[in-house]
Scaffold this motif. Structure first.
Motif, PDB file in Angstrom:
ATOM      1  N   GLY A 176       0.823  -1.203   0.000  1.00 49.04           N
ATOM      2  CA  GLY A 176       0.000   0.000   0.000  1.00 49.04           C
ATOM      3  C   GLY A 176       0.858   1.255   0.000  1.00 49.04           C
ATOM      4  N   GLU A 213      -7.648   0.053  -8.641  1.00 45.27           N
ATOM      5  CA  GLU A 213      -6.257   0.320  -8.281  1.00 45.27           C
ATOM      6  C   GLU A 213      -5.358  -0.427  -9.269  1.00 45.27           C
ATOM      7  N   SER A 244     -10.910  -2.615  -4.740  1.00 43.21           N
ATOM      8  CA  SER A 244     -11.012  -2.359  -3.300  1.00 43.21           C
ATOM      9  C   SER A 244     -12.410  -1.913  -2.917  1.00 43.21           C
ATOM     10  N   GLN A 254     -12.906  -1.765   3.628  1.00 39.00           N
ATOM     11  CA  GLN A 254     -11.481  -1.577   3.894  1.00 39.00           C
ATOM     12  C   GLN A 254     -11.259  -0.738   5.158  1.00 39.00           C
ATOM     13  N   TRP A 303      -6.975  -3.562   6.683  1.00 36.73           N
ATOM     14  CA  TRP A 303      -7.578  -3.414   5.361  1.00 36.73           C
ATOM     15  C   TRP A 303      -8.095  -4.725   4.779  1.00 36.73           C
ATOM     16  N   LYS A 320     -10.238  -5.926   0.791  1.00 39.89           N
ATOM     17  CA  LYS A 320      -9.349  -6.360  -0.287  1.00 39.89           C
ATOM     18  C   LYS A 320      -9.543  -7.824  -0.676  1.00 39.89           C
ATOM     19  N   GLY A 350       1.599  -1.750  -5.528  1.00 46.26           N
ATOM     20  CA  GLY A 350       1.012  -0.477  -5.142  1.00 46.26           C
ATOM     21  C   GLY A 350       0.441   0.288  -6.316  1.00 46.26           C
TER      22      GLY A 350
END
Length: 283
Positions: free
Chosen positions: A80, A127, A160, A165, A171, A175, A244
């Motif tokens: 992250g 993401e 996500s 989350q 989290w 996820k 990430g």
């Protein structure tokens, strides 16, 4: 090589992607190496490359169903807050260490497979990420040797569920809804990407660019991540590391922009591949 895992005629196999054709390597190597993870465990990528160079393509890409590149990873790690643009938009402070969370294998879907929006939430966010697949396992891997442990790269969409989350400081729930992590379309070996830092990652939602960055913008580089992970757990062939996402996530926009039924989301990394999924409501 660009390796794919696929299903043809109801049977799973793997092969080398050559344009829009697939060289079915599993057809001959399957008895010894039933899947790509087994290939990596045996250190057999050179054998695959030799066979691919001497074998004619057997399938059209359009005629097969792609599966997640690694269908059975033992571990999936996600990093992250690894682009400064994302750190800024989340209003978090810099960290001395990578933020690590995990995904489960049953959350993964392939290129062109539905990405499932859970019915329990309307805050399903994109993401776009670079995924790294471990080729050679190890513990306490040094940064100097870390790149030798990488089998290849793929695109990843760490879908996500933002409200879940943030139920707590952990989290994990947001996820790990089934079918929310897209992974593919292929495993691109490092020799195909000689100038890694020059590659860019772009996420598009319904054709509109929503994220864009250079891979050189990673705060924690691949050697740092591999050294850190292998310090607390053994890395194994076939393990996946999602490195990430850049800034631009839907949750931090004004107004927020979340994925919904019928949306088309793409994650493209130059030199590596283009991952496309249609969002569907969970059934």
């Amino acid at each position: 090589m660009k390796l794919v895992t696929f299903e043809a005629g109801g049977k799973a196999s793997y092969g080398s992607l050559a344009g829009d054709r697939i060289i079915d390597l599993g057809a001959s190597l399957g008895p010894r190496y039933p899947d790509i993870r087994a290939v990596l465990e045996a250190g057999a990528l050179p054998e695959l490359a030799r066979l691919a160079s001497a074998t004619a393509a057997t399938h059209s890409l359009a005629d097969v169903k792609l599966l997640p590149v690694i269908t059975n990873p033992r571990k999936i790690f996600c990093v992250g807050l690894n682009y400064k643009t994302h750190v800024i938009e989340t209003k978090r402070s810099d960290s001395a260490y990578p933020a690590i969370f995990t995904r489960f294998a049953d959350t993964l879907v392939a290129h062109d497979a539905p990405l499932f929006k859970p019915n329990i939430s309307n805050r399903f966010d994109f993401e776009g990420e670079l995924a790294v697949v471990i080729g050679k396992g190890g513990r306490n891997i040094t940064q100097a040797n870390a790149l030798d442990h990488i089998a290849g790269y793929a695109c990843f969409n760490d879908g996500s569920v933002r409200d879940w989350q943030r139920h707590t400081h952990q989290w994990t729930p947001g996820k790990n809804f089934p079918g929310t992590g897209a992974f593919g379309p292929c495993l691109t070996t490092p020799d195909e990407v000689p100038d890694f830092g020059a590659q860019t990652i772009t996420t598009r939602l319904n054709g509109e660019v929503v994220q864009h960055a250079s891979l050189s913008d990673l705060i924690f580089t691949l050697p740092v991540i591999i050294e850190y992970l292998s310090a607390f757990t053994p890395l194994m062939p076939g393990d996946v590391v999602a490195t990430g996402t850049p800034g631009g996530v839907g949750d931090k926009r004004e107004p927020p922009l979340y994925m919904k039924d019928g949306d088309v989301v793409e994650v493209e990394i130059t030199g590596i591949g283009l991952l496309r999924n249609v969002v569907k409501n969970e059934v």
